[in-house]
Design a protein around this motif. Structure first.
Motif, PDB file in Angstrom:
ATOM      1  N   GLY A 183     -19.201 -52.824  20.400  1.00  0.00           N
ATOM      2  CA  GLY A 183     -19.853 -52.902  19.104  1.00  0.00           C
ATOM      3  C   GLY A 183     -19.024 -52.237  18.035  1.00  0.00           C
ATOM      4  O   GLY A 183     -17.822 -52.440  17.914  1.00  0.00           O
ATOM      5  N   ARG A 184     -19.683 -51.387  17.233  1.00  0.00           N
ATOM      6  CA  ARG A 184     -18.987 -50.742  16.116  1.00  0.00           C
ATOM      7  C   ARG A 184     -18.098 -49.599  16.572  1.00  0.00           C
ATOM      8  O   ARG A 184     -17.386 -49.011  15.769  1.00  0.00           O
ATOM      9  CB  ARG A 184     -20.012 -50.257  15.088  1.00  0.00           C
ATOM     10  N   GLY A 185     -18.149 -49.232  17.868  1.00  0.00           N
ATOM     11  CA  GLY A 185     -17.298 -48.158  18.349  1.00  0.00           C
ATOM     12  C   GLY A 185     -15.828 -48.421  18.106  1.00  0.00           C
ATOM     13  O   GLY A 185     -15.042 -47.502  17.883  1.00  0.00           O
ATOM     14  N   MET A 186     -15.427 -49.699  18.140  1.00  0.00           N
ATOM     15  CA  MET A 186     -14.026 -50.037  17.928  1.00  0.00           C
ATOM     16  C   MET A 186     -13.603 -49.863  16.472  1.00  0.00           C
ATOM     17  O   MET A 186     -12.416 -49.880  16.150  1.00  0.00           O
ATOM     18  CB  MET A 186     -13.763 -51.480  18.363  1.00  0.00           C
ATOM     19  N   VAL A 187     -14.571 -49.699  15.583  1.00  0.00           N
ATOM     20  CA  VAL A 187     -14.282 -49.618  14.150  1.00  0.00           C
ATOM     21  C   VAL A 187     -13.813 -48.231  13.743  1.00  0.00           C
ATOM     22  O   VAL A 187     -12.945 -48.080  12.876  1.00  0.00           O
ATOM     23  CB  VAL A 187     -15.530 -50.014  13.334  1.00  0.00           C
ATOM     24  N   TRP A 188     -14.363 -47.193  14.378  1.00  0.00           N
ATOM     25  CA  TRP A 188     -14.149 -45.844  13.863  1.00  0.00           C
ATOM     26  C   TRP A 188     -12.701 -45.385  13.804  1.00  0.00           C
ATOM     27  O   TRP A 188     -12.334 -44.649  12.873  1.00  0.00           O
ATOM     28  CB  TRP A 188     -15.005 -44.856  14.664  1.00  0.00           C
ATOM     29  N   PRO A 189     -11.819 -45.764  14.762  1.00  0.00           N
ATOM     30  CA  PRO A 189     -10.417 -45.343  14.605  1.00  0.00           C
ATOM     31  C   PRO A 189      -9.776 -45.816  13.298  1.00  0.00           C
ATOM     32  O   PRO A 189      -8.870 -45.158  12.775  1.00  0.00           O
ATOM     33  CB  PRO A 189      -9.725 -45.984  15.823  1.00  0.00           C
ATOM     34  N   LYS A 190     -10.265 -46.914  12.768  1.00  0.00           N
ATOM     35  CA  LYS A 190      -9.708 -47.427  11.517  1.00  0.00           C
ATOM     36  C   LYS A 190     -10.016 -46.507  10.339  1.00  0.00           C
ATOM     37  O   LYS A 190      -9.356 -46.564   9.297  1.00  0.00           O
ATOM     38  CB  LYS A 190     -10.250 -48.837  11.236  1.00  0.00           C
ATOM     39  N   PHE A 191     -11.023 -45.655  10.496  1.00  0.00           N
ATOM     40  CA  PHE A 191     -11.375 -44.709   9.451  1.00  0.00           C
ATOM     41  C   PHE A 191     -10.812 -43.312   9.712  1.00  0.00           C
ATOM     42  O   PHE A 191     -11.202 -42.351   9.053  1.00  0.00           O
ATOM     43  CB  PHE A 191     -12.899 -44.624   9.322  1.00  0.00           C
ATOM     44  N   GLY A 192      -9.913 -43.200  10.697  1.00  0.00           N
ATOM     45  CA  GLY A 192      -9.278 -41.915  10.955  1.00  0.00           C
ATOM     46  C   GLY A 192      -9.972 -41.072  12.000  1.00  0.00           C
ATOM     47  O   GLY A 192      -9.551 -39.929  12.247  1.00  0.00           O
ATOM     48  N   PHE A 193     -11.016 -41.586  12.641  1.00  0.00           N
ATOM     49  CA  PHE A 193     -11.648 -40.825  13.720  1.00  0.00           C
ATOM     50  C   PHE A 193     -10.814 -40.940  14.986  1.00  0.00           C
ATOM     51  O   PHE A 193     -10.130 -41.944  15.206  1.00  0.00           O
ATOM     52  CB  PHE A 193     -13.053 -41.352  13.994  1.00  0.00           C
ATOM     53  N   ARG A 194     -10.879 -39.918  15.808  1.00  0.00           N
ATOM     54  CA  ARG A 194     -10.156 -39.895  17.080  1.00  0.00           C
ATOM     55  C   ARG A 194     -11.027 -39.176  18.104  1.00  0.00           C
ATOM     56  O   ARG A 194     -11.965 -38.459  17.737  1.00  0.00           O
ATOM     57  CB  ARG A 194      -8.829 -39.152  16.916  1.00  0.00           C
ATOM     58  N   PRO A 195     -10.739 -39.362  19.399  1.00  0.00           N
ATOM     59  CA  PRO A 195     -11.468 -38.596  20.415  1.00  0.00           C
ATOM     60  C   PRO A 195     -11.351 -37.095  20.156  1.00  0.00           C
ATOM     61  O   PRO A 195     -10.298 -36.614  19.703  1.00  0.00           O
ATOM     62  CB  PRO A 195     -10.773 -39.002  21.714  1.00  0.00           C
ATOM     63  N   ALA A 196     -12.400 -36.365  20.451  1.00  0.00           N
ATOM     64  CA  ALA A 196     -12.457 -34.947  20.086  1.00  0.00           C
ATOM     65  C   ALA A 196     -11.537 -34.064  20.919  1.00  0.00           C
ATOM     66  O   ALA A 196     -11.236 -32.939  20.524  1.00  0.00           O
ATOM     67  CB  ALA A 196     -13.905 -34.452  20.205  1.00  0.00           C
ATOM     68  N   SER A 197     -11.079 -34.550  22.082  1.00  0.00           N
ATOM     69  CA  SER A 197     -10.233 -33.737  22.953  1.00  0.00           C
ATOM     70  C   SER A 197      -9.398 -34.640  23.848  1.00  0.00           C
ATOM     71  O   SER A 197      -9.644 -35.849  23.933  1.00  0.00           O
ATOM     72  CB  SER A 197     -11.101 -32.815  23.825  1.00  0.00           C
ATOM     73  N   ASP A 198      -8.405 -34.048  24.526  1.00  0.00           N
ATOM     74  CA  ASP A 198      -7.620 -34.808  25.503  1.00  0.00           C
ATOM     75  C   ASP A 198      -8.514 -35.371  26.605  1.00  0.00           C
ATOM     76  O   ASP A 198      -8.308 -36.495  27.076  1.00  0.00           O
ATOM     77  CB  ASP A 198      -6.544 -33.908  26.134  1.00  0.00           C
ATOM     78  N   ARG A 199      -9.510 -34.583  27.001  1.00  0.00           N
ATOM     79  CA  ARG A 199     -10.421 -35.034  28.058  1.00  0.00           C
ATOM     80  C   ARG A 199     -11.179 -36.285  27.618  1.00  0.00           C
ATOM     81  O   ARG A 199     -11.307 -37.251  28.386  1.00  0.00           O
ATOM     82  CB  ARG A 199     -11.394 -33.917  28.403  1.00  0.00           C
ATOM     83  N   GLU A 200     -11.691 -36.279  26.388  1.00  0.00           N
ATOM     84  CA  GLU A 200     -12.418 -37.451  25.885  1.00  0.00           C
ATOM     85  C   GLU A 200     -11.490 -38.656  25.749  1.00  0.00           C
ATOM     86  O   GLU A 200     -11.888 -39.788  26.015  1.00  0.00           O
ATOM     87  CB  GLU A 200     -13.066 -37.126  24.531  1.00  0.00           C
ATOM     88  N   TRP A 201     -10.254 -38.409  25.345  1.00  0.00           N
ATOM     89  CA  TRP A 201      -9.278 -39.496  25.208  1.00  0.00           C
ATOM     90  C   TRP A 201      -8.996 -40.128  26.564  1.00  0.00           C
ATOM     91  O   TRP A 201      -8.951 -41.351  26.707  1.00  0.00           O
ATOM     92  CB  TRP A 201      -8.021 -38.956  24.561  1.00  0.00           C
ATOM     93  N   LYS A 202      -8.834 -39.304  27.596  1.00  0.00           N
ATOM     94  CA  LYS A 202      -8.531 -39.834  28.926  1.00  0.00           C
ATOM     95  C   LYS A 202      -9.704 -40.629  29.513  1.00  0.00           C
ATOM     96  O   LYS A 202      -9.500 -41.533  30.318  1.00  0.00           O
ATOM     97  CB  LYS A 202      -8.131 -38.690  29.856  1.00  0.00           C
ATOM     98  N   LYS A 203     -10.923 -40.304  29.088  1.00  0.00           N
ATOM     99  CA  LYS A 203     -12.077 -41.074  29.544  1.00  0.00           C
ATOM    100  C   LYS A 203     -11.993 -42.534  29.088  1.00  0.00           C
ATOM    101  O   LYS A 203     -12.534 -43.426  29.736  1.00  0.00           O
ATOM    102  CB  LYS A 203     -13.369 -40.467  28.999  1.00  0.00           C
ATOM    103  N   ILE A 204     -11.321 -42.764  27.987  1.00  0.00           N
ATOM    104  CA  ILE A 204     -11.228 -44.105  27.405  1.00  0.00           C
ATOM    105  C   ILE A 204     -10.148 -44.937  28.081  1.00  0.00           C
ATOM    106  O   ILE A 204     -10.179 -46.170  28.037  1.00  0.00           O
ATOM    107  CB  ILE A 204     -10.941 -43.997  25.882  1.00  0.00           C
ATOM    108  N   HIS A 205      -9.182 -44.288  28.719  1.00  0.00           N
ATOM    109  CA  HIS A 205      -8.035 -44.999  29.281  1.00  0.00           C
ATOM    110  C   HIS A 205      -8.448 -46.118  30.229  1.00  0.00           C
ATOM    111  O   HIS A 205      -7.879 -47.219  30.195  1.00  0.00           O
ATOM    112  CB  HIS A 205      -7.105 -44.022  30.006  1.00  0.00           C
TER     113      HIS A 205
END
Length: 271
Positions: A183-205
């Motif tokens: 859904g709209r989750g894919m939109v937020w990086p376009k506004f400069g949002f990023r995962p809050a931590s390395d751990r959260e980023w790795k969950k997305i991999h």
């Protein structure tokens, strides 16, 4: 405080509009969005005053009498003397559909919970809920529900731009939200949002790799011909370097490549 009272009279008109409780509930794409109880409760009609008013229950119930008076007393300490109700309303509803409303509640510790409710005439359009942690100088964006008919009208970006204009005035240093990759989750990086931590980023991999495996052969070939590198190795390099900010590199793939199997999505959004 008298300036707040006077100013509130100018931003709160006698008009109102109807929306539905559905707009406060999980949307169709979420885990509970298709629940029968959610569907039935969503039919409840709610009347909202236009302009800026004080309210609780995520902006549903309007405060009156002494409870409203306490909000007026807290306003200068929470917003400062430079931000009048008129200014806050004009920033948050700038350029959006009408009728609309901003509903505010200021807690005893001066945290500000606000909801923005938007209609397109008689049609409920969106409800967004946020809390400004004034002492921490942070904001958390709770659920944003946009009616399916308005998903592609850039309302989310307009609401965010308006909110940022207010946060600058309040010296906010961080905006946080919870977003998935659907859904709209894919939109937020376009506004400069990023995962809050390395751990959260790795969950997305894992989800990104799964989506990569579904990518059509035509786009794979076109990507390798244009860049001289297989898309798999390109994406793995992004995942392995740069930490959470690397999600911006994935999102930016929208700029040059469109998915063949889903032409509405750019490559970054597809991943």
């Amino acid at each position: 405080m008298s300036y707040v009272v006077h100013n509130l009279q100018s931003v709160h008109s006698s008009s109102s509009f109807l929306t539905r409780f559905r707009m406060w509930l999980p949307d169709e794409q979420s885990r509970w969005g298709g629940n029968r109880l959610v569907h039935l409760m969503g039919k409840i009609k709610i009347r909202i005053p236009t302009g800026l008013t004080f309210a609780i229950l995520a902006g549903i119930y309007t405060l009156k009498g002494k409870r409203q008076a306490s909000q007026v007393i807290r306003w200068p300490a929470a917003f400062g003397h430079h931000l009048t109700p008129t200014t806050v309303l004009s920033k948050l509803n700038n350029g959006i559909w009408t009728p609309n409303a901003v509903r505010v509640f200021i807690s005893r510790n001066l945290d500000i919970t606000y909801s923005i409710i938007v209609n397109d005439g008689q049609r409920p359009m969106a409800v967004g809920r946020r809390i400004i942690l004034t002492r921490k100088k942070e904001v958390f964006h709770h659920q944003l529900v946009i009616a399916s008919a308005y998903q592609n009208c850039h309302l989310a970006s307009r609401l965010l731009e308006n909110a940022i204009a207010l946060y600058v005035e309040l010296d906010i240093t961080a905006v946080r939200l919870t977003a998935g990759l659907v859904g709209r989750g894919m939109v937020w990086p376009k506004f400069g949002f990023r995962p809050a931590s390395d751990r959260e980023w790795k969950k997305i991999h894992g989800r990104i790799r799964q989506n990569l495996s579904r990518l059509d052969a035509e786009l794979r070939t076109r990507f390798e011909n244009d860049t001289g590198e297989p898309i798999e190795s390109f994406v793995e390099n992004l995942l392995a370097s740069g930490g959470p900010k690397s999600i911006w590199g994935v999102s930016d793939l929208d700029d040059n490549w469109r998915s063949v199997s889903n032409p509405r999505l750019g490559l970054g959004s597809f991943l």
